[in-house]
Design a protein around this motif. Structure first.
Motif, PDB file in Angstrom:
ATOM      1  N   VAL A   1       0.847  -1.189   0.000  1.00 40.42           N
ATOM      2  CA  VAL A   1       0.000   0.000   0.000  1.00 40.42           C
ATOM      3  C   VAL A   1       0.883   1.239   0.000  1.00 40.42           C
ATOM      4  O   VAL A   1       1.837   1.339   0.781  1.00 40.42           O
ATOM      5  N   TYR A   2       0.549   2.175  -0.878  1.00 38.08           N
ATOM      6  CA  TYR A   2       1.228   3.474  -0.909  1.00 38.08           C
ATOM      7  C   TYR A   2       0.250   4.497  -0.335  1.00 38.08           C
ATOM      8  O   TYR A   2      -0.797   4.760  -0.925  1.00 38.08           O
ATOM      9  N   PHE A   3       0.576   5.052   0.827  1.00 35.73           N
ATOM     10  CA  PHE A   3      -0.350   5.939   1.525  1.00 35.73           C
ATOM     11  C   PHE A   3       0.254   7.327   1.615  1.00 35.73           C
ATOM     12  O   PHE A   3       1.298   7.539   2.235  1.00 35.73           O
ATOM     13  N   ASP A   4      -0.416   8.288   0.988  1.00 42.35           N
ATOM     14  CA  ASP A   4       0.023   9.684   1.014  1.00 42.35           C
ATOM     15  C   ASP A   4      -0.654  10.370   2.198  1.00 42.35           C
ATOM     16  O   ASP A   4      -1.802  10.791   2.131  1.00 42.35           O
ATOM     17  N   LEU A   5       0.063  10.461   3.295  1.00 43.32           N
ATOM     18  CA  LEU A   5      -0.497  10.964   4.551  1.00 43.32           C
ATOM     19  C   LEU A   5      -0.586  12.484   4.520  1.00 43.32           C
ATOM     20  O   LEU A   5       0.426  13.170   4.371  1.00 43.32           O
ATOM     21  N   THR A   6      -1.791  13.007   4.652  1.00 42.47           N
ATOM     22  CA  THR A   6      -1.968  14.458   4.683  1.00 42.47           C
ATOM     23  C   THR A   6      -2.265  14.976   6.085  1.00 42.47           C
ATOM     24  O   THR A   6      -2.101  16.161   6.352  1.00 42.47           O
ATOM     25  N   ARG A   7      -2.683  14.089   6.971  1.00 44.33           N
ATOM     26  CA  ARG A   7      -2.959  14.532   8.337  1.00 44.33           C
ATOM     27  C   ARG A   7      -2.954  13.341   9.279  1.00 44.33           C
ATOM     28  O   ARG A   7      -3.510  12.297   8.971  1.00 44.33           O
ATOM     29  N   PHE A   8      -2.295  13.512  10.415  1.00 45.64           N
ATOM     30  CA  PHE A   8      -2.362  12.528  11.492  1.00 45.64           C
ATOM     31  C   PHE A   8      -2.326  13.286  12.811  1.00 45.64           C
ATOM     32  O   PHE A   8      -1.369  14.006  13.102  1.00 45.64           O
ATOM     33  N   ASP A   9      -3.386  13.167  13.596  1.00 44.40           N
ATOM     34  CA  ASP A   9      -3.477  13.800  14.916  1.00 44.40           C
ATOM     35  C   ASP A   9      -3.908  12.762  15.934  1.00 44.40           C
ATOM     36  O   ASP A   9      -4.868  12.017  15.701  1.00 44.40           O
ATOM     37  N   THR A  10      -3.208  12.717  17.051  1.00 42.36           N
ATOM     38  CA  THR A  10      -3.658  11.915  18.184  1.00 42.36           C
ATOM     39  C   THR A  10      -3.666  12.814  19.410  1.00 42.36           C
ATOM     40  O   THR A  10      -2.637  13.395  19.766  1.00 42.36           O
ATOM     41  N   LYS A  11      -4.834  12.933  20.033  1.00 41.69           N
ATOM     42  CA  LYS A  11      -5.002  13.822  21.179  1.00 41.69           C
ATOM     43  C   LYS A  11      -5.085  12.995  22.463  1.00 41.69           C
ATOM     44  O   LYS A  11      -5.733  11.943  22.488  1.00 41.69           O
ATOM     45  N   PHE A  12      -4.434  13.505  23.507  1.00 35.71           N
ATOM     46  CA  PHE A  12      -4.415  12.829  24.795  1.00 35.71           C
ATOM     47  C   PHE A  12      -5.167  13.664  25.826  1.00 35.71           C
ATOM     48  O   PHE A  12      -5.324  14.878  25.674  1.00 35.71           O
ATOM     49  N   SER A  13      -5.643  13.021  26.859  1.00 35.07           N
ATOM     50  CA  SER A  13      -6.430  13.698  27.882  1.00 35.07           C
ATOM     51  C   SER A  13      -5.567  14.491  28.857  1.00 35.07           C
ATOM     52  O   SER A  13      -6.074  15.307  29.621  1.00 35.07           O
ATOM     53  N   SER A  14      -4.249  14.254  28.828  1.00 32.93           N
ATOM     54  CA  SER A  14      -3.320  14.978  29.693  1.00 32.93           C
ATOM     55  C   SER A  14      -1.943  14.956  29.024  1.00 32.93           C
ATOM     56  O   SER A  14      -1.769  14.368  27.953  1.00 32.93           O
ATOM     57  N   TYR A  15      -0.967  15.594  29.665  1.00 35.43           N
ATOM     58  CA  TYR A  15       0.388  15.617  29.106  1.00 35.43           C
ATOM     59  C   TYR A  15       0.964  14.216  29.212  1.00 35.43           C
ATOM     60  O   TYR A  15       1.528  13.815  30.221  1.00 35.43           O
ATOM     61  N   SER A  16       0.790  13.462  28.129  1.00 33.86           N
ATOM     62  CA  SER A  16       1.164  12.055  28.140  1.00 33.86           C
ATOM     63  C   SER A  16       1.256  11.561  26.704  1.00 33.86           C
ATOM     64  O   SER A  16       0.791  12.216  25.769  1.00 33.86           O
ATOM     65  N   ILE A  17       1.857  10.410  26.549  1.00 32.19           N
ATOM     66  CA  ILE A  17       1.856   9.717  25.259  1.00 32.19           C
ATOM     67  C   ILE A  17       1.481   8.255  25.473  1.00 32.19           C
ATOM     68  O   ILE A  17       1.727   7.405  24.628  1.00 32.19           O
ATOM     69  N   ASP A  18       0.846   7.978  26.589  1.00 29.85           N
ATOM     70  CA  ASP A  18       0.400   6.632  26.914  1.00 29.85           C
ATOM     71  C   ASP A  18      -0.881   6.302  26.159  1.00 29.85           C
ATOM     72  O   ASP A  18      -1.780   7.140  26.028  1.00 29.85           O
TER      73      ASP A  18
END
Length: 339
Positions: A170-187
Protein backbone atom coordinates in the motif's frame (compact mmCIF):
# COMPACT_ATOMS: atom_id res chain seq x y z
CA UNK A 1 -15.24 9.40 27.79
CA UNK A 2 -12.63 7.99 25.45
CA UNK A 3 -13.47 8.60 21.81
CA UNK A 4 -11.45 7.11 18.99
CA UNK A 5 -12.35 8.55 15.63
CA UNK A 6 -10.88 7.24 12.41
CA UNK A 7 -10.88 8.96 9.04
CA UNK A 8 -9.44 6.96 6.17
CA UNK A 9 -10.10 8.34 2.70
CA UNK A 10 -9.67 11.76 1.18
CA UNK A 11 -11.99 12.04 -1.81
CA UNK A 12 -14.93 13.88 -3.31
CA UNK A 13 -18.04 12.37 -4.82
CA UNK A 14 -18.18 12.47 -8.62
CA UNK A 15 -20.47 10.59 -10.98
CA UNK A 16 -18.77 8.57 -13.67
CA UNK A 17 -20.72 7.20 -16.61
CA UNK A 18 -17.98 5.50 -18.58
CA UNK A 19 -15.46 2.83 -17.78
CA UNK A 20 -12.21 4.04 -19.31
CA UNK A 21 -10.26 7.22 -18.68
CA UNK A 22 -7.34 8.31 -20.85
CA UNK A 23 -4.95 11.22 -20.90
CA UNK A 24 -1.41 12.54 -20.93
CA UNK A 25 0.75 13.95 -18.14
CA UNK A 26 3.22 16.72 -18.97
CA UNK A 27 5.36 19.28 -17.18
CA UNK A 28 5.06 23.08 -17.49
CA UNK A 29 7.25 22.98 -20.61
CA UNK A 30 4.79 20.57 -22.23
CA UNK A 31 7.30 17.73 -21.99
CA UNK A 32 5.72 14.28 -21.36
CA UNK A 33 6.39 12.75 -17.95
CA UNK A 34 7.07 9.03 -18.27
CA UNK A 35 6.50 6.94 -15.15
CA UNK A 36 4.02 9.30 -13.46
CA UNK A 37 1.57 7.46 -11.21
CA UNK A 38 -2.14 7.79 -11.95
CA UNK A 39 -4.65 6.06 -9.69
CA UNK A 40 -8.10 6.21 -8.13
CA UNK A 41 -7.79 6.88 -4.42
CA UNK A 42 -8.35 3.88 -2.15
CA UNK A 43 -8.42 1.36 -4.96
CA UNK A 44 -6.18 -0.92 -6.99
CA UNK A 45 -7.23 0.92 -10.17
CA UNK A 46 -4.08 2.64 -11.34
CA UNK A 47 -1.24 2.74 -13.82
CA UNK A 48 1.95 4.54 -14.80
CA UNK A 49 2.36 6.77 -17.82
CA UNK A 50 4.25 5.37 -20.80
CA UNK A 51 7.26 6.94 -22.53
CA UNK A 52 4.95 9.49 -24.15
CA UNK A 53 3.35 10.42 -20.81
CA UNK A 54 0.08 8.71 -21.74
CA UNK A 55 -2.17 6.68 -19.47
CA UNK A 56 -5.31 4.58 -19.69
CA UNK A 57 -7.34 3.11 -16.81
CA UNK A 58 -10.33 0.81 -17.30
CA UNK A 59 -12.99 0.30 -14.63
CA UNK A 60 -15.69 -2.37 -14.28
CA UNK A 61 -18.20 0.26 -13.06
CA UNK A 62 -18.49 3.84 -11.86
CA UNK A 63 -16.40 4.91 -8.84
CA UNK A 64 -16.58 8.09 -6.77
CA UNK A 65 -13.04 8.59 -5.51
CA UNK A 66 -10.57 11.19 -6.75
CA UNK A 67 -8.14 10.51 -9.58
CA UNK A 68 -4.66 11.22 -8.21
CA UNK A 69 -1.72 12.10 -10.45
CA UNK A 70 1.76 12.18 -8.91
CA UNK A 71 5.39 12.34 -9.97
CA UNK A 72 8.53 12.75 -7.87
CA UNK A 73 9.51 16.41 -7.61
CA UNK A 74 6.10 17.68 -8.73
CA UNK A 75 2.93 18.75 -6.90
CA UNK A 76 0.14 16.17 -6.93
CA UNK A 77 -3.06 16.82 -8.85
CA UNK A 78 -6.51 15.57 -7.72
CA UNK A 79 -9.32 15.37 -10.27
CA UNK A 80 -13.03 15.03 -9.50
CA UNK A 81 -16.24 15.24 -11.53
CA UNK A 82 -14.51 13.38 -14.33
CA UNK A 83 -15.81 13.22 -17.89
CA UNK A 84 -14.76 9.85 -19.29
CA UNK A 85 -15.50 10.96 -22.83
CA UNK A 86 -12.69 13.50 -22.55
CA UNK A 87 -8.99 12.84 -23.04
CA UNK A 88 -7.26 14.67 -20.22
CA UNK A 89 -4.07 16.69 -20.36
CA UNK A 90 -2.65 17.08 -16.88
CA UNK A 91 0.09 19.64 -16.33
CA UNK A 92 2.19 19.06 -13.22
CA UNK A 93 4.07 21.89 -11.57
CA UNK A 94 7.48 21.39 -10.04
CA UNK A 95 7.41 21.31 -6.26
CA UNK A 96 8.92 24.21 -4.40
CA UNK A 97 10.88 22.73 -1.51
CA UNK A 98 8.99 23.92 1.53
CA UNK A 99 10.86 22.75 4.58
CA UNK A 100 8.27 22.56 7.31
CA UNK A 101 9.16 24.54 10.40
CA UNK A 102 10.27 22.27 13.18
CA UNK A 103 9.42 23.66 16.59
CA UNK A 104 11.55 22.18 19.32
CA UNK A 105 9.50 21.77 22.45
CA UNK A 106 10.63 20.78 25.86
CA UNK A 107 8.91 17.43 26.20
CA UNK A 108 10.09 14.12 27.54
CA UNK A 109 8.91 11.93 24.67
CA UNK A 110 11.29 10.08 22.37
CA UNK A 111 10.89 9.35 18.66
CA UNK A 112 10.57 5.67 19.56
CA UNK A 113 7.56 6.42 21.81
CA UNK A 114 5.92 8.59 19.15
CA UNK A 115 6.52 5.94 16.48
CA UNK A 116 4.84 3.34 18.70
CA UNK A 117 1.70 5.47 18.99
CA UNK A 118 1.79 6.20 15.27
CA UNK A 119 2.05 2.52 14.33
CA UNK A 120 -0.79 1.61 16.70
CA UNK A 121 -3.13 4.36 15.50
CA UNK A 122 -2.19 4.26 11.82
CA UNK A 123 -1.60 0.57 11.13
CA UNK A 124 -3.73 -0.78 13.98
CA UNK A 125 -3.18 -3.53 16.52
CA UNK A 126 -5.25 -6.22 14.82
CA UNK A 127 -3.71 -9.37 13.36
CA UNK A 128 -3.29 -7.63 10.01
CA UNK A 129 -2.07 -4.37 11.53
CA UNK A 130 0.56 -6.07 13.67
CA UNK A 131 2.03 -7.79 10.60
CA UNK A 132 2.30 -4.58 8.57
CA UNK A 133 5.63 -2.86 8.10
CA UNK A 134 6.29 0.71 6.94
CA UNK A 135 9.34 0.47 4.72
CA UNK A 136 10.25 4.17 4.87
CA UNK A 137 9.58 5.21 8.48
CA UNK A 138 12.41 7.73 8.24
CA UNK A 139 10.07 9.88 6.14
CA UNK A 140 7.75 10.40 9.12
CA UNK A 141 8.17 13.59 11.17
CA UNK A 142 6.56 14.26 14.55
CA UNK A 143 5.67 17.16 16.76
CA UNK A 144 3.93 17.28 20.14
CA UNK A 145 1.94 20.29 21.32
CA UNK A 146 2.50 20.45 25.07
CA UNK A 147 -0.47 22.77 25.61
CA UNK A 148 -2.99 20.82 23.52
CA UNK A 149 -1.58 17.35 24.39
CA UNK A 150 -1.58 16.71 20.65
CA UNK A 151 0.76 14.45 18.69
CA UNK A 152 0.93 15.22 14.97
CA UNK A 153 2.78 13.45 12.18
CA UNK A 154 3.43 14.14 8.52
CA UNK A 155 5.43 12.71 5.64
CA UNK A 156 6.66 14.45 2.50
CA UNK A 157 6.62 11.20 0.52
CA UNK A 158 4.00 8.42 0.34
CA UNK A 159 4.46 5.82 3.05
CA UNK A 160 5.19 2.39 1.60
CA UNK A 161 3.44 -0.32 3.62
CA UNK A 162 3.92 -4.06 3.27
CA UNK A 163 0.86 -6.00 4.36
CA UNK A 164 1.83 -9.70 4.26
CA UNK A 165 -1.43 -10.74 5.96
CA UNK A 166 -3.55 -9.48 3.04
CA UNK A 167 -0.96 -9.75 0.27
CA UNK A 168 -0.86 -6.05 -0.65
CA UNK A 169 1.68 -3.30 -0.87
CA UNK A 170 0.00 0.00 0.00
CA UNK A 171 1.23 3.47 -0.91
CA UNK A 172 -0.35 5.94 1.52
CA UNK A 173 0.02 9.68 1.01
CA UNK A 174 -0.50 10.96 4.55
CA UNK A 175 -1.97 14.46 4.68
CA UNK A 176 -2.96 14.53 8.34
CA UNK A 177 -2.36 12.53 11.49
CA UNK A 178 -3.48 13.80 14.92
CA UNK A 179 -3.66 11.92 18.18
CA UNK A 180 -5.00 13.82 21.18
CA UNK A 181 -4.42 12.83 24.80
CA UNK A 182 -6.43 13.70 27.88
CA UNK A 183 -3.32 14.98 29.69
CA UNK A 184 0.39 15.62 29.11
CA UNK A 185 1.16 12.05 28.14
CA UNK A 186 1.86 9.72 25.26
CA UNK A 187 0.40 6.63 26.91
CA UNK A 188 -2.14 4.61 24.97
CA UNK A 189 -4.52 4.68 27.94
CA UNK A 190 -4.52 8.49 27.94
CA UNK A 191 -5.45 8.74 24.27
CA UNK A 192 -8.68 10.64 23.63
CA UNK A 193 -9.03 10.66 19.84
CA UNK A 194 -7.08 9.78 16.73
CA UNK A 195 -7.51 10.90 13.13
CA UNK A 196 -5.61 10.14 9.95
CA UNK A 197 -6.37 11.37 6.44
CA UNK A 198 -4.78 10.62 3.09
CA UNK A 199 -4.98 8.91 -0.26
CA UNK A 200 -3.96 5.32 -0.90
CA UNK A 201 -3.00 3.06 -3.77
CA UNK A 202 -2.91 -0.75 -3.64
CA UNK A 203 -0.68 -3.23 -5.43
CA UNK A 204 -1.47 -6.92 -5.15
CA UNK A 205 1.69 -8.93 -4.45
CA UNK A 206 0.20 -12.24 -3.31
CA UNK A 207 -3.21 -13.69 -4.20
CA UNK A 208 -2.70 -17.16 -2.76
CA UNK A 209 -5.64 -18.96 -1.13
CA UNK A 210 -4.52 -18.00 2.37
CA UNK A 211 -4.40 -14.29 1.45
CA UNK A 212 -7.81 -14.44 -0.22
CA UNK A 213 -9.20 -16.07 2.92
CA UNK A 214 -7.64 -13.36 5.10
CA UNK A 215 -9.14 -10.66 2.90
CA UNK A 216 -12.59 -12.15 3.33
CA UNK A 217 -12.11 -12.21 7.11
CA UNK A 218 -11.04 -8.56 7.12
CA UNK A 219 -13.90 -7.47 4.86
CA UNK A 220 -16.48 -8.98 7.21
CA UNK A 221 -17.33 -6.31 9.76
CA UNK A 222 -15.32 -3.62 7.94
CA UNK A 223 -16.16 -0.03 7.02
CA UNK A 224 -16.44 -1.14 3.42
CA UNK A 225 -19.02 -3.80 4.25
CA UNK A 226 -20.95 -1.46 6.56
CA UNK A 227 -21.44 1.26 3.96
CA UNK A 228 -22.29 -1.21 1.22
CA UNK A 229 -24.87 -2.68 3.61
CA UNK A 230 -26.28 0.77 4.38
CA UNK A 231 -26.58 1.56 0.66
CA UNK A 232 -28.32 -1.75 -0.06
CA UNK A 233 -30.40 -1.68 3.15
CA UNK A 234 -28.94 -5.02 4.22
CA UNK A 235 -29.26 -5.42 7.98
CA UNK A 236 -29.24 -8.81 9.70
CA UNK A 237 -27.99 -10.60 12.82
CA UNK A 238 -25.00 -12.12 11.03
CA UNK A 239 -24.09 -8.76 9.45
CA UNK A 240 -24.70 -5.38 11.06
CA UNK A 241 -27.59 -4.59 13.36
CA UNK A 242 -28.57 -1.00 14.20
CA UNK A 243 -29.46 0.08 17.74
CA UNK A 244 -30.84 3.34 19.07
CA UNK A 245 -29.73 3.43 22.65
CA UNK A 246 -30.14 -0.07 24.04
CA UNK A 247 -32.92 -1.06 21.68
CA UNK A 248 -32.71 -2.64 18.24
CA UNK A 249 -33.86 -0.15 15.63
CA UNK A 250 -35.51 -0.43 12.25
CA UNK A 251 -32.88 1.21 10.05
CA UNK A 252 -35.51 2.34 7.54
CA UNK A 253 -36.98 4.64 10.19
CA UNK A 254 -33.70 6.49 10.74
CA UNK A 255 -31.66 6.08 7.54
CA UNK A 256 -33.61 6.88 4.38
CA UNK A 257 -31.95 5.61 1.19
CA UNK A 258 -32.62 7.31 -2.16
CA UNK A 259 -31.23 6.29 -5.56
CA UNK A 260 -29.50 9.22 -7.26
CA UNK A 261 -27.98 8.63 -10.71
CA UNK A 262 -26.44 5.32 -9.75
CA UNK A 263 -25.38 6.49 -6.29
CA UNK A 264 -27.24 6.11 -3.00
CA UNK A 265 -28.04 9.25 -1.03
CA UNK A 266 -28.60 8.62 2.68
CA UNK A 267 -30.74 10.96 4.80
CA UNK A 268 -30.42 10.68 8.60
CA UNK A 269 -33.32 11.44 10.93
CA UNK A 270 -32.20 14.08 13.41
CA UNK A 271 -32.17 13.24 17.13
CA UNK A 272 -32.44 15.59 20.09
CA UNK A 273 -29.04 17.12 20.70
CA UNK A 274 -28.78 16.83 24.51
CA UNK A 275 -25.15 17.37 25.52
CA UNK A 276 -23.82 16.88 22.00
CA UNK A 277 -22.19 19.64 19.87
CA UNK A 278 -24.39 21.98 17.84
CA UNK A 279 -23.77 20.15 14.55
CA UNK A 280 -24.77 16.77 16.03
CA UNK A 281 -27.43 14.93 14.02
CA UNK A 282 -27.67 11.36 15.34
CA UNK A 283 -25.83 8.57 17.11
CA UNK A 284 -26.39 4.82 16.80
CA UNK A 285 -24.85 1.67 18.13
CA UNK A 286 -23.79 -1.07 15.74
CA UNK A 287 -23.49 -4.77 16.44
CA UNK A 288 -21.69 -6.94 13.91
CA UNK A 289 -22.37 -10.68 13.91
CA UNK A 290 -23.72 -10.39 17.45
CA UNK A 291 -20.26 -9.77 18.97
CA UNK A 292 -18.44 -6.67 17.64
CA UNK A 293 -19.80 -3.44 19.12
CA UNK A 294 -19.30 0.04 17.69
CA UNK A 295 -20.89 3.47 17.54
CA UNK A 296 -21.49 5.68 14.54
CA UNK A 297 -21.98 9.41 15.12
CA UNK A 298 -23.34 11.66 12.37
CA UNK A 299 -22.57 15.36 12.19
CA UNK A 300 -24.29 15.60 8.82
CA UNK A 301 -27.92 14.90 7.92
CA UNK A 302 -27.06 13.31 4.56
CA UNK A 303 -24.23 11.72 2.61
CA UNK A 304 -23.71 9.69 -0.57
CA UNK A 305 -22.43 6.12 -1.04
CA UNK A 306 -21.23 4.67 -4.33
CA UNK A 307 -21.32 1.05 -5.49
CA UNK A 308 -17.94 0.35 -3.94
CA UNK A 309 -18.93 1.53 -0.47
CA UNK A 310 -17.05 4.83 -0.63
CA UNK A 311 -18.93 7.63 1.10
CA UNK A 312 -18.94 11.43 1.11
CA UNK A 313 -18.82 13.76 4.14
CA UNK A 314 -16.19 11.46 5.66
CA UNK A 315 -15.08 14.25 8.02
CA UNK A 316 -18.55 14.41 9.60
CA UNK A 317 -19.06 10.72 10.31
CA UNK A 318 -17.25 9.39 13.38
CA UNK A 319 -16.76 5.95 14.89
CA UNK A 320 -15.84 4.42 18.20
CA UNK A 321 -15.61 0.84 19.45
CA UNK A 322 -14.50 -2.15 17.38
CA UNK A 323 -14.73 -0.36 14.02
CA UNK A 324 -12.35 2.36 15.22
CA UNK A 325 -9.71 -0.29 15.90
CA UNK A 326 -9.56 -1.19 12.20
CA UNK A 327 -6.88 0.97 10.67
CA UNK A 328 -4.73 0.88 7.53
CA UNK A 329 -3.63 -2.68 8.31
CA UNK A 330 -7.23 -3.80 7.73
CA UNK A 331 -7.75 -1.59 4.71
CA UNK A 332 -8.87 -3.26 1.49
CA UNK A 333 -9.01 -1.61 -1.93
CA UNK A 334 -12.42 -0.10 -2.49
CA UNK A 335 -12.98 -2.35 -5.50
CA UNK A 336 -12.59 -5.50 -3.38
CA UNK A 337 -15.30 -8.02 -4.30
CA UNK A 338 -16.69 -5.83 -7.10
CA UNK A 339 -16.62 -7.46 -10.52
Amino acid sequence: MKRVFTIIFLFSISILFSQTITGIVVDQNDEPLAGATVYFDGSSFGTSTNMDGEFKISLPSEISSSLVISFVGFDKVYLNNLNFEKRYKIILKESVEDLKEVILMDNKFTRKQMLTIFRNQFLGRTKAGNKCKILNEDEIYFSYDNDQFLLTAYADKPLIIENPYLGYKVYFDLTRFDTKFSSYSIDQEKMYSSIYVGTSRFEEVDNSKSKLKNREKVFNGSFLQLFRNIANKEWSKDKFTLFKGKFKANADEYLYVKDTLGLKQIFIKKQERGFHPKDFVAEFSLLYNRREQSKIIFHTDNFVIDRYGLFSNYDKIYFSGDLSEKKVGDLLPSNYGIE
